[in-house]
Design an enzyme around this catalytic site. Sequence first.
Site, PDB file in Angstrom:
ATOM      1  N   HIS A   1       0.910  -1.100  -0.139  1.00  0.00           N
ATOM      2  CA  HIS A   1      -0.048  -0.117   0.038  1.00  0.00           C
ATOM      3  C   HIS A   1       1.022   1.196  -0.081  1.00  0.00           C
ATOM      4  O   HIS A   1       2.106   1.340   0.158  1.00  0.00           O
ATOM      5  CB  HIS A   1      -0.790   0.067   1.156  1.00  0.00           C
TER       6      HIS A   1
ATOM      7  N   CYS B   1       5.323   7.181   4.807  1.00  0.00           N
ATOM      8  CA  CYS B   1       4.183   6.221   4.430  1.00  0.00           C
ATOM      9  C   CYS B   1       3.816   6.665   3.000  1.00  0.00           C
ATOM     10  O   CYS B   1       2.925   6.031   2.383  1.00  0.00           O
ATOM     11  CB  CYS B   1       3.089   6.124   5.378  1.00  0.00           C
TER      12      CYS B   1
ATOM     13  N   HIS C   1       5.054   0.336  -0.094  1.00  0.00           N
ATOM     14  CA  HIS C   1       5.905  -0.428   0.708  1.00  0.00           C
ATOM     15  C   HIS C   1       4.762  -1.357   0.952  1.00  0.00           C
ATOM     16  O   HIS C   1       3.723  -1.783   0.233  1.00  0.00           O
ATOM     17  CB  HIS C   1       6.353   0.350   1.791  1.00  0.00           C
TER      18      HIS C   1
ATOM     19  N   HIS D   1       3.147  -4.680   4.401  1.00  0.00           N
ATOM     20  CA  HIS D   1       3.283  -5.461   5.621  1.00  0.00           C
ATOM     21  C   HIS D   1       2.763  -6.835   5.612  1.00  0.00           C
ATOM     22  O   HIS D   1       1.834  -7.016   4.748  1.00  0.00           O
ATOM     23  CB  HIS D   1       2.229  -4.464   6.460  1.00  0.00           C
TER      24      HIS D   1
ATOM     25  N   ASP E   1      -4.899 -10.496   0.053  1.00  0.00           N
ATOM     26  CA  ASP E   1      -3.744 -11.139   0.240  1.00  0.00           C
ATOM     27  C   ASP E   1      -2.855 -11.002  -1.122  1.00  0.00           C
ATOM     28  O   ASP E   1      -3.206 -11.335  -2.048  1.00  0.00           O
ATOM     29  CB  ASP E   1      -3.945 -12.524   0.658  1.00  0.00           C
ATOM     30  N   HIS E   2      -1.326 -10.653  -1.022  1.00  0.00           N
ATOM     31  CA  HIS E   2      -0.514 -10.554  -1.963  1.00  0.00           C
ATOM     32  C   HIS E   2      -1.004  -9.763  -3.074  1.00  0.00           C
ATOM     33  O   HIS E   2      -0.868  -9.764  -4.301  1.00  0.00           O
ATOM     34  CB  HIS E   2      -0.254 -11.912  -2.563  1.00  0.00           C
TER      35      HIS E   2
ATOM     36  N   GLU F   1      -1.158  -3.672  11.667  1.00  0.00           N
ATOM     37  CA  GLU F   1      -0.226  -3.433  10.618  1.00  0.00           C
ATOM     38  C   GLU F   1       1.352  -3.829  10.874  1.00  0.00           C
ATOM     39  O   GLU F   1       2.166  -4.264  10.374  1.00  0.00           O
ATOM     40  CB  GLU F   1      -0.113  -2.022  10.317  1.00  0.00           C
TER      41      GLU F   1
END
Lengths: 137, 137, 137, 137, 137, 137
Positions: F17, F36, F42, F44, F81-82, F127
């Site tokens: 994100h 951010c 980047h 998490h 996810d991913h 996070e």
Amino acid sequence: MLHEVSLVRRTYFSAGHKYESPVLSKDENIATFGACYSEYGHGHNYILEAEVSGLLDQKTGMVMNLRDLDIILKKITTPLDHHFLNTDVEFFKTHVPTTENVAIYCFNELNELLPQGTTLRRVRVYESDDLWAEVVN
Amino acid sequence: MLHEVSLVRRTYFSAGHKYESPVLSKDENIATFGACYSEYGHGHNYILEAEVSGLLDQKTGMVMNLRDLDIILKKITTPLDHHFLNTDVEFFKTHVPTTENVAIYCFNELNELLPQGTTLRRVRVYESDDLWAEVVN
Amino acid sequence: MLHEVSLVRRTYFSAGHKYESPVLSKDENIATFGACYSEYGHGHNYILEAEVSGLLDQKTGMVMNLRDLDIILKKITTPLDHHFLNTDVEFFKTHVPTTENVAIYCFNELNELLPQGTTLRRVRVYESDDLWAEVVN
Amino acid sequence: MLHEVSLVRRTYFSAGHKYESPVLSKDENIATFGACYSEYGHGHNYILEAEVSGLLDQKTGMVMNLRDLDIILKKITTPLDHHFLNTDVEFFKTHVPTTENVAIYCFNELNELLPQGTTLRRVRVYESDDLWAEVVN
Amino acid sequence: MLHEVSLVRRTYFSAGHKYESPVLSKDENIATFGACYSEYGHGHNYILEAEVSGLLDQKTGMVMNLRDLDIILKKITTPLDHHFLNTDVEFFKTHVPTTENVAIYCFNELNELLPQGTTLRRVRVYESDDLWAEVVN
Amino acid sequence: MLHEVSLVRRTYFSAGHKYESPVLSKDENIATFGACYSEYGHGHNYILEAEVSGLLDQKTGMVMNLRDLDIILKKITTPLDHHFLNTDVEFFKTHVPTTENVAIYCFNELNELLPQGTTLRRVRVYESDDLWAEVVN
């Protein structure tokens, strides 16, 4: 879809302490606190967990700016981190630095510093993975 | 299928300490140790991890009896737990209680007490989740 | 810059067991294993940690394909997960299911299944956060 | 009692990445990497663990000053933290940012920066609690 | 500044169990519980978390003496630890030992034993890091 | 003894994100979000924790069947996810993917899917170990 959301942040500090009540005799202190009482004290890696709630800022998607929260938390933990609570922090000269009292101390300090529009929902202080105290607003 | 196996056991103790070298001046101590030096010290929740290896006893399926290992580890941690290392433990009157030195101290103490037929492969001492020292045999 | 690298993967299984040696009498079992011996057994959340090393495939940057490793590990843990080791797994009918023996069992099973060009460096089996066994190749 | 001791330090960074090999076609990338390949990528909270060994400085009781180690580690993680590895770090333009390659990258960077008298024993990079890569010196 | 504070304590026990309802047929048990049903059962490392609240004793700074709480918790976990719940604990002969029922059982047992002036706010029982049940007073 | 009990389940997903508000300029985004915000983002390892409460089914001892809950949670996490949240999930094209907004998104999605007789008490999205958001019903 106007949710109230909580943001929770963990910070860490290491401090020394001993359980010694100024209104108890040495024998009463030993009877009450056992191994937690000793002349030179011991110490812990503490965790401070602060839960702050409020309505989301629709532009930023945040309850409050995390960097501001981190600055506030740093103000709370700096006088505690790498210090000996009984001698180095005014509050603990008159309050035994139990996990409960460390939580109350952090709650009160934090409550003064949060910005308008946010609420300090809850403060947790961990003395170890297996013991913590919580103050709920 | 005669494997050598290691058994690893974790134990916990909480202790106070300060980083203060007796062969350095106060200014040198502050320059060297920063926040880890302070008059009354601070403290940590330590973890001691001991790795013991040997051939399995074919009857019991154990490297050594876990209850014996726990008794030995208790002998090591009792003089440390809820004590202030610099003042309460002889070794740390002449050795700065860094994580490294706490690991060396525990390694030497443990090495004396393990039963024949076992080897102390490695000792780890954690000062926090993010910092530890290790002595390998 | 041709490094040998290890890839380590953790998987989980929950199993029941009791410490009971077929070559010991009931009294000897109790004397040897204490609370770990009981008629109906108890159980744990186990962790299996496998370390596989090899030279990196320059095209993919991997020691071995993680999805292949996961399939192999699943083959190992399926007969253990949600089973009672002493009764449901052949090997543990003649070997006490100590953490050490569970580690040896997993090491041997895994060693059969890894692809050419990789080495099983080490297997760890955790019975709890505070106790584990390790077999090194 | 001149022990060689290891000091291990954990640091954290969050980064984005995708598994995409420049020498493979899109179909081959999908076949090789599955969900780890996708147009915009995904990301992880990485942990970097560095093990530094040496003889103890008898005056300070330290392998090396922890504050110096922290400064060096910060130099390694700053270009990675809150970045997208494939685009923002030169090395990962020609190496798929698998956990293995991130570990090799960190090992090589760290190895350049450690002071004389210390050895970089081992570097671990965790992509999650259940997957990590290790380079041993 | 008369805060109500909660003290939370974690304790651990390892137990075997199987999901088998006495009012369901074998086929219904399998259909309902899947892998959690099996003839000899499996097991877990459980965590019991008890939250006790009350006003602070101004002399000691404690909600209740931690050593007393530990004694009470030991009374709760002793009949469970290293036992097989379905066979060894009366309550679970008529209640399936789901995480939910283990939490209810511990809540009721604990609620009987806490001293006057304290309230059992909440009990949590973890069957694994990823699954737990909670009873709130 | 008709207790209302909560069942809490943790699931995991890894996502990319960046913090970028469509109603702010690039400079305002940088001023608001700092590290951010960055062009390629980047990522998490997220944890989604769902607390579902209800009365126990007396036959099964469950608030709801865990396998059903796992299927529902998988429906929530699969599109995340991913993936890269800002580009791959409709909701995050108009809402900055802060931890707070990811929690609100998961709460709303989950709330639609739970079976009658259960209540979604609370959703937490982590996070990192040190930062999470919570929506309480």
